[in-house]
Write a protein that holds these residues in place. Structure first.
Motif, PDB file in Angstrom:
ATOM      1  N   THR A 244       0.835  -1.211   0.000  1.00 24.59           N
ATOM      2  CA  THR A 244       0.000   0.000   0.000  1.00 24.59           C
ATOM      3  C   THR A 244       0.863   1.252   0.000  1.00 24.59           C
ATOM      4  OG1 THR A 244      -1.664  -1.201   1.268  1.00 24.59           O
ATOM      5  CG2 THR A 244      -1.862   1.185   1.204  1.00 24.59           C
ATOM      6  N   LEU A 248       1.033   4.167  -2.963  1.00 27.53           N
ATOM      7  CA  LEU A 248       0.690   5.576  -2.720  1.00 27.53           C
ATOM      8  C   LEU A 248       1.882   6.488  -2.991  1.00 27.53           C
ATOM      9  CD1 LEU A 248      -1.466   5.230   0.521  1.00 27.53           C
ATOM     10  CD2 LEU A 248      -2.244   5.649  -1.806  1.00 27.53           C
ATOM     11  N   GLU A 249       3.074   6.039  -2.589  1.00 21.50           N
ATOM     12  CA  GLU A 249       4.269   6.858  -2.834  1.00 21.50           C
ATOM     13  C   GLU A 249       4.538   6.992  -4.330  1.00 21.50           C
ATOM     14  OE1 GLU A 249       6.628   8.455  -0.911  1.00 21.50           O
ATOM     15  OE2 GLU A 249       5.336   8.239   0.838  1.00 21.50           O
ATOM     16  N   ALA A 251       2.306   6.964  -6.785  1.00 19.38           N
ATOM     17  CA  ALA A 251       1.348   7.923  -7.344  1.00 19.38           C
ATOM     18  C   ALA A 251       1.727   9.361  -6.972  1.00 19.38           C
ATOM     19  CB  ALA A 251      -0.060   7.607  -6.839  1.00 19.38           C
ATOM     20  N   PHE A 252       2.225   9.542  -5.751  1.00 23.13           N
ATOM     21  CA  PHE A 252       2.642  10.883  -5.330  1.00 23.13           C
ATOM     22  C   PHE A 252       3.797  11.397  -6.184  1.00 23.13           C
ATOM     23  CE2 PHE A 252       5.855  13.204  -2.856  1.00 23.13           C
ATOM     24  CZ  PHE A 252       5.158  14.375  -2.613  1.00 23.13           C
ATOM     25  N   ILE A 292      -3.511  12.992 -12.247  1.00 22.14           N
ATOM     26  CA  ILE A 292      -3.025  12.501 -10.949  1.00 22.14           C
ATOM     27  C   ILE A 292      -4.079  11.602 -10.306  1.00 22.14           C
ATOM     28  CG2 ILE A 292      -2.189  13.168  -8.672  1.00 22.14           C
ATOM     29  CD1 ILE A 292      -0.360  13.982 -10.983  1.00 22.14           C
ATOM     30  N   ALA A 293      -5.359  12.014 -10.401  1.00 19.73           N
ATOM     31  CA  ALA A 293      -6.435  11.183  -9.833  1.00 19.73           C
ATOM     32  C   ALA A 293      -6.478   9.824 -10.517  1.00 19.73           C
ATOM     33  CB  ALA A 293      -7.774  11.895  -9.984  1.00 19.73           C
ATOM     34  N   TYR A 296      -3.746   7.718  -9.153  1.00 21.81           N
ATOM     35  CA  TYR A 296      -4.036   7.241  -7.799  1.00 21.81           C
ATOM     36  C   TYR A 296      -5.024   6.074  -7.819  1.00 21.81           C
ATOM     37  CZ  TYR A 296      -1.514  10.346  -4.651  1.00 21.81           C
ATOM     38  OH  TYR A 296      -0.525  10.956  -3.925  1.00 21.81           O
ATOM     39  N   VAL A 297      -6.116   6.208  -8.584  1.00 20.75           N
ATOM     40  CA  VAL A 297      -7.104   5.120  -8.584  1.00 20.75           C
ATOM     41  C   VAL A 297      -6.536   3.878  -9.285  1.00 20.75           C
ATOM     42  CG1 VAL A 297      -9.104   6.641  -8.433  1.00 20.75           C
ATOM     43  CG2 VAL A 297      -8.256   5.992 -10.674  1.00 20.75           C
ATOM     44  N   VAL A 299      -3.312   2.984  -9.328  1.00 18.30           N
ATOM     45  CA  VAL A 299      -2.371   2.355  -8.391  1.00 18.30           C
ATOM     46  C   VAL A 299      -3.139   1.627  -7.292  1.00 18.30           C
ATOM     47  CG1 VAL A 299      -0.699   2.881  -6.578  1.00 18.30           C
ATOM     48  CG2 VAL A 299      -0.437   3.890  -8.837  1.00 18.30           C
ATOM     49  N   ASN A 300      -4.238   2.237  -6.810  1.00 19.73           N
ATOM     50  CA  ASN A 300      -5.054   1.567  -5.795  1.00 19.73           C
ATOM     51  C   ASN A 300      -5.639   0.270  -6.331  1.00 19.73           C
ATOM     52  OD1 ASN A 300      -4.906   3.023  -3.387  1.00 19.73           O
ATOM     53  ND2 ASN A 300      -6.207   4.628  -4.216  1.00 19.73           N
TER      54      ASN A 300
END
Length: 317
Positions: A244, A248-249, A251-252, A292-293, A296-297, A299-300
């Motif tokens: 996890t 998250l890292e 995507a950042f 970016i969104a 993030y989704v 990668v999640n």
């Protein structure tokens, strides 16, 4: 597994629609006008009539509902509109920088995982020994030292000891591999150090927690080889929280390396983000936020799928 994947894919749609709605209206309520910033910057004397003409040309005089409808229809057709500042398509503005940002993020992630997994495991398996203390010191240093400062130290070190600096112009990896790596390996290392510190500490704490579970004691009591206990039973479960964090890292890193990009003079998405916000370029900011969104989704989604692979109970819930 197929149903589980389909459910996770469907969840991405309302999330992205929600982001699209929020970013559109939030940008309209904050102060700032791209036309005034563009025409009256540095004290430029431009008449109000000229500003109104420019606003009309950009479509800013239309009702909010019409602009919103255009934005949503454009998203459905993958048309992010035209930059209000450069008048170039937003997709082109982003595409120029996206390759560089993704490559730095991938290299930093590779660097971080390569270091973090053995460090975290070693610290957990040799708890309260001098090796554990050294690893903890290294990881705390990674958390405490900002990436941009480490980047500055790297640049100063290269200049002082080797009288050399990385290339300034970005060369794609498929054009010249050596030139590409000599430019991007340094920011990847600067960012990857902090990244590896976060992941290593997560692996250490997770592994320590798992090693105290009953099923680990049972496996040891049954005489299972220690390597098998660690590799098959403990590490597999301990990696779930680390996955996890890694996701998250990653995507950042796609759009969050604003200062690091400045230090290494990289023309990435972080720099473009700052420029678009300072110019009140709504369409470009909207496009970047959606990108970016989406990262993030996505990668999640990958993290959720990896969870299902490492822990089969997840897919049956």
């Amino acid at each position: 597994m197929l149903r589980y994947t389909a459910n996770r894919l469907l969840l991405m749609v309302p999330t992205l629609i929600g982001v699209a709605v929020l970013v559109f209206f939030m940008l309209r309520i904050i102060p700032g006008d791209v036309v005034e910033v563009k025409l009256r910057a540095d004290g430029g004397n431009v008449s109000q009539q000229t500003i109104e003409v420019e606003r009309k040309r950009l479509g800013l005089d239309r009702p909010m509902a019409v602009q919103f409808a255009d934005w949503m229809v454009g998203l459905a057709t993958l048309d992010l509109g035209t930059s209000m500042w450069t008048t170039r398509p937003v997709r082109e503005e982003i595409a120029i920088r996206l390759e560089l940002s993704i490559e730095v993020a991938i290299m930093a992630t590779f660097f971080a995982v390569l270091i973090a997994v053995p460090l975290g495991m070693t610290a957990a398996l040799m708890r309260d020994t001098w090796i554990d203390y050294v690893v903890r010191l290294v990881t705390i240093g990674g958390l405490a030292v900002p990436s941009f400062w480490l980047g500055m130290m790297i640049m100063i070190g290269l200049l002082t000891f080797f009288n050399w600096l990385p290339p300034i112009t970005f060369t794609p990896i498929y054009v010249d591999l050596k030139e590409n790596l000599t430019q991007l390996v340094w920011p990847a290392m600067a960012v990857g150090y902090r990244y590896s510190a976060v992941v290593a500490r997560m692996i250490r704490s997770s592994l320590l927690e798992v090693l105290g579970e009953d099923y680990i004691r049972t496996a040891r009591a049954k005489g299972v080889y220690e390597k098998l206990v660690i590799g098959r039973h403990a590490l597999r479960n301990a990696l779930l929280p680390a996955i996890t964090v890694i996701g998250l890292e990653f995507a950042f890193l796609i759009g969050g390396l604003v200062v690091t990009e400045q230090v290494f003079n990289l023309n990435g998405l972080g720099k473009l983000f700052v420029q678009s916000v300072s110019r009140s370029d709504f369409t470009l900011v909207q496009g970047l936020v959606m990108l970016i969104a989406l990262f993030y989704v996505s990668v999640n989604l990958v993290v959720d799928l990896l969870y299902a692979v490492f822990d089969p109970r997840v897919r049956y819930r």
